[in-house]
Design an enzyme around this catalytic site. Structure first.
Site, PDB file in Angstrom:
ATOM      1  N   GLY A   1      -0.598  -8.568   9.868  1.00 27.76           N
ATOM      2  CA  GLY A   1      -1.779  -7.863   9.359  1.00 27.76           C
ATOM      3  C   GLY A   1      -2.175  -6.758  10.320  1.00 27.76           C
ATOM      4  O   GLY A   1      -2.918  -6.993  11.259  1.00 27.76           O
TER       5      GLY A   1
ATOM      6  N   ILE B   1       2.007  -9.760   1.764  1.00 23.69           N
ATOM      7  CA  ILE B   1       1.370 -10.917   2.396  1.00 23.69           C
ATOM      8  C   ILE B   1       0.017 -10.519   2.985  1.00 23.69           C
ATOM      9  O   ILE B   1      -0.768 -11.376   3.350  1.00 23.69           O
ATOM     10  CB  ILE B   1       2.261 -11.525   3.512  1.00 23.69           C
ATOM     11  CG1 ILE B   1       2.453 -10.558   4.678  1.00 23.69           C
ATOM     12  CG2 ILE B   1       3.592 -11.985   2.960  1.00 23.69           C
ATOM     13  CD1 ILE B   1       2.974 -11.228   5.930  1.00 23.69           C
ATOM     14  N   ASP B   2      -0.247  -9.206   3.075  1.00 23.54           N
ATOM     15  CA  ASP B   2      -1.488  -8.752   3.713  1.00 23.54           C
ATOM     16  C   ASP B   2      -2.714  -8.848   2.798  1.00 23.54           C
ATOM     17  O   ASP B   2      -3.844  -8.800   3.274  1.00 23.54           O
ATOM     18  CB  ASP B   2      -1.352  -7.291   4.173  1.00 23.54           C
ATOM     19  CG  ASP B   2      -0.265  -7.116   5.218  1.00 23.54           C
ATOM     20  OD1 ASP B   2       0.093  -8.111   5.867  1.00 23.54           O
ATOM     21  OD2 ASP B   2       0.230  -5.976   5.379  1.00 23.54           O
TER      22      ASP B   2
ATOM     23  N   GLN C   1       6.648 -15.510   8.445  1.00 26.02           N
ATOM     24  CA  GLN C   1       5.545 -15.591   7.480  1.00 26.02           C
ATOM     25  C   GLN C   1       5.901 -14.981   6.124  1.00 26.02           C
ATOM     26  O   GLN C   1       5.249 -15.233   5.119  1.00 26.02           O
ATOM     27  CB  GLN C   1       4.304 -14.877   8.036  1.00 26.02           C
ATOM     28  CG  GLN C   1       3.722 -15.549   9.252  1.00 26.02           C
ATOM     29  CD  GLN C   1       2.822 -14.619  10.057  1.00 26.02           C
ATOM     30  OE1 GLN C   1       1.614 -14.628   9.891  1.00 26.02           O
ATOM     31  NE2 GLN C   1       3.390 -13.806  10.926  1.00 26.02           N
ATOM     32  N   ARG C   2       6.916 -14.121   6.111  1.00 25.66           N
ATOM     33  CA  ARG C   2       7.304 -13.461   4.852  1.00 25.66           C
ATOM     34  C   ARG C   2       8.512 -14.118   4.203  1.00 25.66           C
ATOM     35  O   ARG C   2       8.965 -13.688   3.139  1.00 25.66           O
ATOM     36  CB  ARG C   2       7.644 -11.991   5.137  1.00 25.66           C
ATOM     37  CG  ARG C   2       6.432 -11.138   5.133  1.00 25.66           C
ATOM     38  CD  ARG C   2       6.624  -9.661   5.206  1.00 25.66           C
ATOM     39  NE  ARG C   2       7.915  -9.076   5.257  1.00 25.66           N
ATOM     40  CZ  ARG C   2       8.183  -7.935   5.883  1.00 25.66           C
ATOM     41  NH1 ARG C   2       7.220  -7.306   6.539  1.00 25.66           N
ATOM     42  NH2 ARG C   2       9.371  -7.408   5.865  1.00 25.66           N
TER      43      ARG C   2
ATOM     44  N   ARG D   1      -3.961 -26.468  26.805  1.00 22.65           N
ATOM     45  CA  ARG D   1      -3.759 -25.015  26.959  1.00 22.65           C
ATOM     46  C   ARG D   1      -4.532 -24.217  25.909  1.00 22.65           C
ATOM     47  O   ARG D   1      -4.891 -24.732  24.854  1.00 22.65           O
ATOM     48  CB  ARG D   1      -2.269 -24.689  26.744  1.00 22.65           C
ATOM     49  CG  ARG D   1      -1.400 -25.056  27.913  1.00 22.65           C
ATOM     50  CD  ARG D   1       0.055 -24.894  27.521  1.00 22.65           C
ATOM     51  NE  ARG D   1       0.926 -24.998  28.680  1.00 22.65           N
ATOM     52  CZ  ARG D   1       2.216 -25.284  28.615  1.00 22.65           C
ATOM     53  NH1 ARG D   1       2.788 -25.518  27.447  1.00 22.65           N
ATOM     54  NH2 ARG D   1       2.946 -25.337  29.705  1.00 22.65           N
TER      55      ARG D   1
ATOM     56  N   ASN E   1       0.799  -1.233   0.000  1.00 26.95           N
ATOM     57  CA  ASN E   1       0.000   0.000   0.000  1.00 26.95           C
ATOM     58  C   ASN E   1       0.829   1.279   0.000  1.00 26.95           C
ATOM     59  O   ASN E   1       0.564   2.203  -0.771  1.00 26.95           O
ATOM     60  CB  ASN E   1      -0.923  -0.002   1.220  1.00 26.95           C
ATOM     61  CG  ASN E   1      -2.244  -0.648   0.883  1.00 26.95           C
ATOM     62  OD1 ASN E   1      -2.784  -0.431  -0.196  1.00 26.95           O
ATOM     63  ND2 ASN E   1      -2.762  -1.470   1.773  1.00 26.95           N
TER      64      ASN E   1
ATOM     65  N   ARG F   1      -0.781 -19.599  26.296  1.00 24.39           N
ATOM     66  CA  ARG F   1       0.529 -19.308  25.710  1.00 24.39           C
ATOM     67  C   ARG F   1       0.355 -18.496  24.420  1.00 24.39           C
ATOM     68  O   ARG F   1      -0.682 -18.580  23.761  1.00 24.39           O
ATOM     69  CB  ARG F   1       1.279 -20.593  25.367  1.00 24.39           C
ATOM     70  CG  ARG F   1       1.697 -21.406  26.580  1.00 24.39           C
ATOM     71  CD  ARG F   1       2.876 -20.750  27.289  1.00 24.39           C
ATOM     72  NE  ARG F   1       3.402 -21.586  28.346  1.00 24.39           N
ATOM     73  CZ  ARG F   1       2.975 -21.590  29.604  1.00 24.39           C
ATOM     74  NH1 ARG F   1       1.981 -20.788  29.966  1.00 24.39           N
ATOM     75  NH2 ARG F   1       3.534 -22.376  30.513  1.00 24.39           N
TER      76      ARG F   1
HETATM   77  O1  F6P Z   1       2.903  -5.149   5.084  1.00 25.56           O
HETATM   78  C1  F6P Z   1       3.524  -6.352   5.303  1.00 25.56           C
HETATM   79  C2  F6P Z   1       3.854  -6.539   6.768  1.00 25.56           C
HETATM   80  O2  F6P Z   1       4.458  -7.798   6.928  1.00 25.56           O
HETATM   81  C3  F6P Z   1       2.678  -6.390   7.724  1.00 25.56           C
HETATM   82  O3  F6P Z   1       1.871  -7.539   7.797  1.00 25.56           O
HETATM   83  C4  F6P Z   1       3.385  -6.079   9.005  1.00 25.56           C
HETATM   84  O4  F6P Z   1       2.539  -5.375   9.874  1.00 25.56           O
HETATM   85  C5  F6P Z   1       4.541  -5.225   8.555  1.00 25.56           C
HETATM   86  O5  F6P Z   1       4.765  -5.537   7.191  1.00 25.56           O
HETATM   87  C6  F6P Z   1       5.811  -5.427   9.324  1.00 25.56           C
HETATM   88  O6  F6P Z   1       6.731  -4.481   8.889  1.00 25.56           O
HETATM   89  P1  F6P Z   1       8.307  -4.557   9.098  1.00 25.56           P
HETATM   90  O7  F6P Z   1       8.854  -5.618   8.181  1.00 25.56           O
HETATM   91  O8  F6P Z   1       8.797  -3.207   8.730  1.00 25.56           O
HETATM   92  O9  F6P Z   1       8.538  -4.925  10.528  1.00 25.56           O
END
Ligand code: F6P
Length: 361
Positions: A183, A139-140, A287-288, A175, A116, A279
């Site tokens: 996100g 990824i969002d 995740q990325r 648990r 974005n 927990r």
């Molecule tokens: O926009 C992708 C994203 O992974 C979001 O889900 C997350 O909030 C943000 O980037 C994390 O940003 P940074 O990599 O700068 O910590």
């Protein structure tokens, strides 16, 4: 096309899976379809464009990268003033520097891949007189005007896998687990991973939660003999109490909170309300990372090839998109103007509710 075409490639903002596949899609298509082409890979997102720091990319540079994670060009986040300017750390505009690079390399177009923030900056670059085509990556999955962004499906796969693994340990110990997924603004990732992994509760920014309702779900499960519960929680999830706060009050509350993130607060409150051990698991940037899933490899390649075709046709100032399953493009102005939040009446939310998943509302 007979004349020389000069194209710069930029990967900007948070990385995600599929960036290299998309770069490869642009590069291979241009080298395939255009007689004379020069491709410049700008280093570290907009920084490379500002400082004219680049790598001249030959056909061999686009080989062997389809399945690799991250971006071979590097990336960075750039400050921008919405609708106004892109600035450096001192608040000075960097648009003149970008234009300088653009003219120095005699570019026909810059292909910019980003989320974005990057789309908003790309619109400013386009308004400043440079030809731009963008690709939707994050990824969002929250970029307006496209059904899907590349990177999203890979992250859903990873997040699902994380919750799958948490299931066995949660069940052994009886648990509650709060798994916090990425996100900040939109719940697409948490919703899809939550459904795919059988989470009991899904908390997303678009649906403010009531912690007592979440506790009720856990209690109900315990009474019916299921000693554990899994809560998939987006990092941007908000309680009904926080929902009424304005931006400033909400920022202050976060700053003063002794919980590192929302999941820790939820876990603490649930422990107090249910008496059950709780927990937190935060997979974070995991995740990325890693290779794009096959679906992302395919759509990133399609997005990249489509951008190359648009350069050839000189269709600038647009973002490549997928709408109703079809590859298309939309004006940058539209892509940069809004965020694609998850509609609360989305069929996938309805599906989740139909099978008994709670949204804490
Ligand atoms: O926009 C992708 C994203 O992974 C979001 O889900 C997350 O909030 C943000 O980037 C994390 O940003 P940074 O990599 O700068 O910590």
């Amino acid at each position: 096309m007979k004349r020389m075409l000069r194209v710069a490639l930029v990967t900007s903002g948070g990385d995600c899976q599929g960036l290299n596949a998309a770069l490869r899609g642009v590069g291979k298509t241009l080298y395939e379809k255009v007689d004379k082409v020069e491709i410049y890979g700008m280093y570290d997102g907009y920084r490379g464009l500002i400082e004219c720091d680049y790598k001249f990319m030959e056909p061999k540079d686009f080989s062997g990268i389809l399945t690799t994670g991250g971006t071979i060009l590097g990336t960075s986040r750039q400050r921008y003033i919405p609708g106004k300017d892109i600035v450096d750390n001192n608040g000075n505009s960097v648009l003149p520097d970008m234009l300088h690079t653009y003219n120095r390399l005699n570019l026909d177009c810059i292909v910019i891949m980003g989320g974005n923030g990057t789309q908003k900056s790309a619109k400013l670059i386009s308004d400043y007189g440079m030809n731009v085509i963008t690709l939707p990556k994050t990824i969002d999955n929250d970029i307006y005007g496209t059904d899907i962004t590349f990177g999203f499906q890979s992250a859903v796969d990873i997040a699902t896998n994380v919750i799958d693994y948490i299931h066995s340990t949660a069940s052994s110990h009886g648990r509650i687990f709060v798994v916090e997924l990425m996100g900040r603004d939109a719940g697409w990732l948490t919703l899809n991973a939550g459904i795919s992994s059988g989470a009991d509760v899904i908390l997303i920014p678009e649906i403010p939660y009531d912690i007592s309702k979440v506790a009720d779900v856990v209690e109900k499960r315990r009474k019916s003999g299921r000693s554990f519960s899994i809560i998939a929680c987006a990092e941007g999830a908000r309680s009904i109490n926080d929902e009424v706060l304005d931006e400033e009050a909400s920022r202050k509350k976060k700053e003063n909170s002794h919980y590192p993130t929302v999941s820790y607060r939820i876990a603490d409150e649930l422990e107090k309300l249910t008496g059950q051990e709780c927990r937190v698991t935060v997979p974070g940037h995991y995740q990325r990372g890693g290779p794009p899933c096959p679906y992302d490899r395919a759509i990133a390649t399609q997005f990249g090839a489509a951008a190359a075709d648009m350069i050839i046709k000189q269709e600038y100032g647009r973002m490549v998109a997928i709408q109703n399953g079809k590859l298309t493009s939309i004006p940058l102005e539209d892509a940069a103007s809004k965020t694609k939040f998850l509609p609360v009446d989305h069929p996938t939310i309805k599906l989740a509710r139909d099978i008994g998943i709670s949204f804490g509302d």
